[in-house]
Write a protein that holds these residues in place. Structure first.
Motif, PDB file in Angstrom:
ATOM      1  N   LEU A  92      -2.825  15.754 -10.973  1.00 41.99           N
ATOM      2  CA  LEU A  92      -2.064  15.100  -9.904  1.00 41.99           C
ATOM      3  C   LEU A  92      -0.984  14.189 -10.485  1.00 41.99           C
ATOM      4  O   LEU A  92       0.176  14.222 -10.055  1.00 41.99           O
ATOM      5  N   ALA A  93      -1.350  13.394 -11.490  1.00 40.96           N
ATOM      6  CA  ALA A  93      -0.369  12.542 -12.154  1.00 40.96           C
ATOM      7  C   ALA A  93       0.739  13.393 -12.767  1.00 40.96           C
ATOM      8  O   ALA A  93       1.931  13.061 -12.663  1.00 40.96           O
ATOM      9  N   GLY A  94       0.375  14.512 -13.382  1.00 39.62           N
ATOM     10  CA  GLY A  94       1.352  15.400 -13.996  1.00 39.62           C
ATOM     11  C   GLY A  94       2.285  16.049 -12.992  1.00 39.62           C
ATOM     12  O   GLY A  94       3.487  16.198 -13.253  1.00 39.62           O
ATOM     13  N   VAL A  95       1.760  16.424 -11.843  1.00 40.92           N
ATOM     14  CA  VAL A  95       2.590  17.026 -10.794  1.00 40.92           C
ATOM     15  C   VAL A  95       3.632  16.015 -10.307  1.00 40.92           C
ATOM     16  O   VAL A  95       4.810  16.354 -10.130  1.00 40.92           O
ATOM     17  N   ILE A  96       3.217  14.774 -10.108  1.00 42.48           N
ATOM     18  CA  ILE A  96       4.162  13.730  -9.693  1.00 42.48           C
ATOM     19  C   ILE A  96       5.195  13.510 -10.785  1.00 42.48           C
ATOM     20  O   ILE A  96       6.394  13.396 -10.518  1.00 42.48           O
ATOM     21  N   TRP A  97       4.741  13.467 -12.022  1.00 44.65           N
ATOM     22  CA  TRP A  97       5.644  13.238 -13.148  1.00 44.65           C
ATOM     23  C   TRP A  97       6.668  14.371 -13.247  1.00 44.65           C
ATOM     24  O   TRP A  97       7.867  14.134 -13.300  1.00 44.65           O
ATOM     25  N   LEU A  98       6.180  15.615 -13.258  1.00 45.33           N
ATOM     26  CA  LEU A  98       7.089  16.759 -13.414  1.00 45.33           C
ATOM     27  C   LEU A  98       7.944  17.005 -12.174  1.00 45.33           C
ATOM     28  O   LEU A  98       9.116  17.369 -12.284  1.00 45.33           O
ATOM     29  N   GLY A  99       7.360  16.805 -11.004  1.00 45.00           N
ATOM     30  CA  GLY A  99       8.074  17.108  -9.767  1.00 45.00           C
ATOM     31  C   GLY A  99       9.054  16.045  -9.320  1.00 45.00           C
ATOM     32  O   GLY A  99      10.068  16.365  -8.680  1.00 45.00           O
ATOM     33  N   LEU A 100       8.786  14.790  -9.636  1.00 43.29           N
ATOM     34  CA  LEU A 100       9.642  13.700  -9.159  1.00 43.29           C
ATOM     35  C   LEU A 100      10.270  12.882 -10.281  1.00 43.29           C
ATOM     36  O   LEU A 100      11.479  12.631 -10.257  1.00 43.29           O
ATOM     37  N   LEU A 101       9.480  12.469 -11.225  1.00 43.92           N
ATOM     38  CA  LEU A 101       9.983  11.545 -12.242  1.00 43.92           C
ATOM     39  C   LEU A 101      10.937  12.205 -13.228  1.00 43.92           C
ATOM     40  O   LEU A 101      11.987  11.633 -13.544  1.00 43.92           O
ATOM     41  N   PRO A 103      12.904  14.921 -12.832  1.00 49.19           N
ATOM     42  CA  PRO A 103      14.232  15.143 -12.241  1.00 49.19           C
ATOM     43  C   PRO A 103      15.047  13.850 -12.074  1.00 49.19           C
ATOM     44  O   PRO A 103      16.259  13.857 -12.298  1.00 49.19           O
ATOM     45  N   ILE A 104      14.387  12.762 -11.715  1.00 49.62           N
ATOM     46  CA  ILE A 104      15.091  11.481 -11.605  1.00 49.62           C
ATOM     47  C   ILE A 104      15.622  11.061 -12.975  1.00 49.62           C
ATOM     48  O   ILE A 104      16.771  10.639 -13.105  1.00 49.62           O
ATOM     49  N   GLN A 105      14.773  11.177 -13.989  1.00 50.12           N
ATOM     50  CA  GLN A 105      15.192  10.803 -15.347  1.00 50.12           C
ATOM     51  C   GLN A 105      16.386  11.629 -15.815  1.00 50.12           C
ATOM     52  O   GLN A 105      17.301  11.101 -16.439  1.00 50.12           O
ATOM     53  N   VAL A 106      16.365  12.912 -15.512  1.00 54.59           N
ATOM     54  CA  VAL A 106      17.467  13.783 -15.920  1.00 54.59           C
ATOM     55  C   VAL A 106      18.757  13.349 -15.230  1.00 54.59           C
ATOM     56  O   VAL A 106      19.802  13.223 -15.869  1.00 54.59           O
ATOM     57  N   ARG A 107      18.685  13.084 -13.936  1.00 60.43           N
ATOM     58  CA  ARG A 107      19.881  12.646 -13.203  1.00 60.43           C
ATOM     59  C   ARG A 107      20.378  11.305 -13.729  1.00 60.43           C
ATOM     60  O   ARG A 107      21.585  11.125 -13.913  1.00 60.43           O
ATOM     61  N   GLN A 108      19.461  10.373 -13.979  1.00 59.21           N
ATOM     62  CA  GLN A 108      19.879   9.070 -14.499  1.00 59.21           C
ATOM     63  C   GLN A 108      20.466   9.204 -15.906  1.00 59.21           C
ATOM     64  O   GLN A 108      21.429   8.515 -16.229  1.00 59.21           O
ATOM     65  N   ALA A 109      19.898  10.076 -16.710  1.00 61.41           N
ATOM     66  CA  ALA A 109      20.415  10.262 -18.072  1.00 61.41           C
ATOM     67  C   ALA A 109      21.836  10.821 -18.038  1.00 61.41           C
ATOM     68  O   ALA A 109      22.701  10.391 -18.802  1.00 61.41           O
ATOM     69  N   TRP A 132      12.233   5.855  -9.273  1.00 60.88           N
ATOM     70  CA  TRP A 132      11.533   6.143 -10.524  1.00 60.88           C
ATOM     71  C   TRP A 132      10.380   5.162 -10.731  1.00 60.88           C
ATOM     72  O   TRP A 132       9.268   5.556 -11.089  1.00 60.88           O
ATOM     73  N   ILE A 133      10.643   3.890 -10.504  1.00 62.00           N
ATOM     74  CA  ILE A 133       9.586   2.880 -10.666  1.00 62.00           C
ATOM     75  C   ILE A 133       8.488   3.081  -9.631  1.00 62.00           C
ATOM     76  O   ILE A 133       7.291   3.068  -9.965  1.00 62.00           O
ATOM     77  N   LEU A 134       8.858   3.289  -8.374  1.00 66.19           N
ATOM     78  CA  LEU A 134       7.863   3.484  -7.317  1.00 66.19           C
ATOM     79  C   LEU A 134       6.962   4.678  -7.627  1.00 66.19           C
ATOM     80  O   LEU A 134       5.741   4.558  -7.651  1.00 66.19           O
ATOM     81  N   VAL A 138       2.960   5.138  -8.661  1.00 65.88           N
ATOM     82  CA  VAL A 138       2.071   6.054  -7.931  1.00 65.88           C
ATOM     83  C   VAL A 138       1.422   7.043  -8.904  1.00 65.88           C
ATOM     84  O   VAL A 138       0.218   7.295  -8.822  1.00 65.88           O
ATOM     85  N   ALA A 139       2.197   7.592  -9.832  1.00 67.75           N
ATOM     86  CA  ALA A 139       1.655   8.566 -10.791  1.00 67.75           C
ATOM     87  C   ALA A 139       0.664   7.932 -11.755  1.00 67.75           C
ATOM     88  O   ALA A 139      -0.205   8.622 -12.297  1.00 67.75           O
ATOM     89  N   THR A 140       0.783   6.628 -11.973  1.00 67.47           N
ATOM     90  CA  THR A 140      -0.116   5.937 -12.891  1.00 67.47           C
ATOM     91  C   THR A 140      -1.508   5.754 -12.284  1.00 67.47           C
ATOM     92  O   THR A 140      -2.502   5.737 -13.007  1.00 67.47           O
TER      93      THR A 140
END
Length: 154
Positions: A92-101, A103-109, A132-134, A138-140
């Motif tokens: 579940l943590a991985g799905v949130i990380w891969l699905g949301l975090l 893509p956000i990191q890539v856009r911010q980068a 990203w923080i929110l 949640v993923a943590t």
């Protein structure tokens, strides 16, 4: 390799993963608070670098070491309920990380490369940073839950 070696591999993976997740979010927050485009761009680049170096290898060590330790100890990680529950939380943590975090990191980068030399930081960067923080928090939660399940059981 014996059980203790695999368990050590598993624990090293946990330390790399959870340590990077925690430390990266803190120093990214502090970099963003400076509002200095160069510092933010540098920090954003390091988010990507540390994810590949620490998070990726941490996950690999955690999974390989965990399954190998379980099988060596005669457990079935696909049937023993406490192991399955830990795996579900981890996934579940991985799905949130891969699905949301990610893509956000890539856009911010990509944005950060554009303002790295002192250009204006777009409002979208800040909006994505809040998401990203929110979602990082949640993923943590399931990640910590998986750690608790493993510690409480062993």
């Amino acid at each position: 390799m014996g059980y203790d070696s695999f368990k050590m591999m598993h624990l090293l993976g946990v330390v790399l993963l959870v340590g990077n997740v925690t430390v990266t979010s803190i120093w990214k927050l502090y970099a963003d608070r400076t509002r200095d485009a160069r510092i933010i761009a540098f920090a954003q680049r390091l988010v990507t670098v540390t994810d590949w170096f620490f998070t990726f290898w941490g996950i690999l060590l955690l999974v390989v070491g965990g399954y190998a330790a379980a099988w060596t100890a005669g457990m079935d990680p696909l049937r023993d309920s406490w192991l399955v529950w830990s795996e579900v939380q981890f996934v579940l943590a991985g799905v949130i990380w891969l699905g949301l975090l990610v893509p956000i990191q890539v856009r911010q980068a990509r944005m950060a490369r554009g303002f790295a030399e002192g250009g204006a930081i777009p409002e979208e960067y800040w909006r994505l940073g809040r998401r990203w923080i929110l979602w990082g928090l949640v993923a943590t939660v399931p990640l910590v839950g998986a750690m608790w399940t493993m510690i409480a059981r062993s």
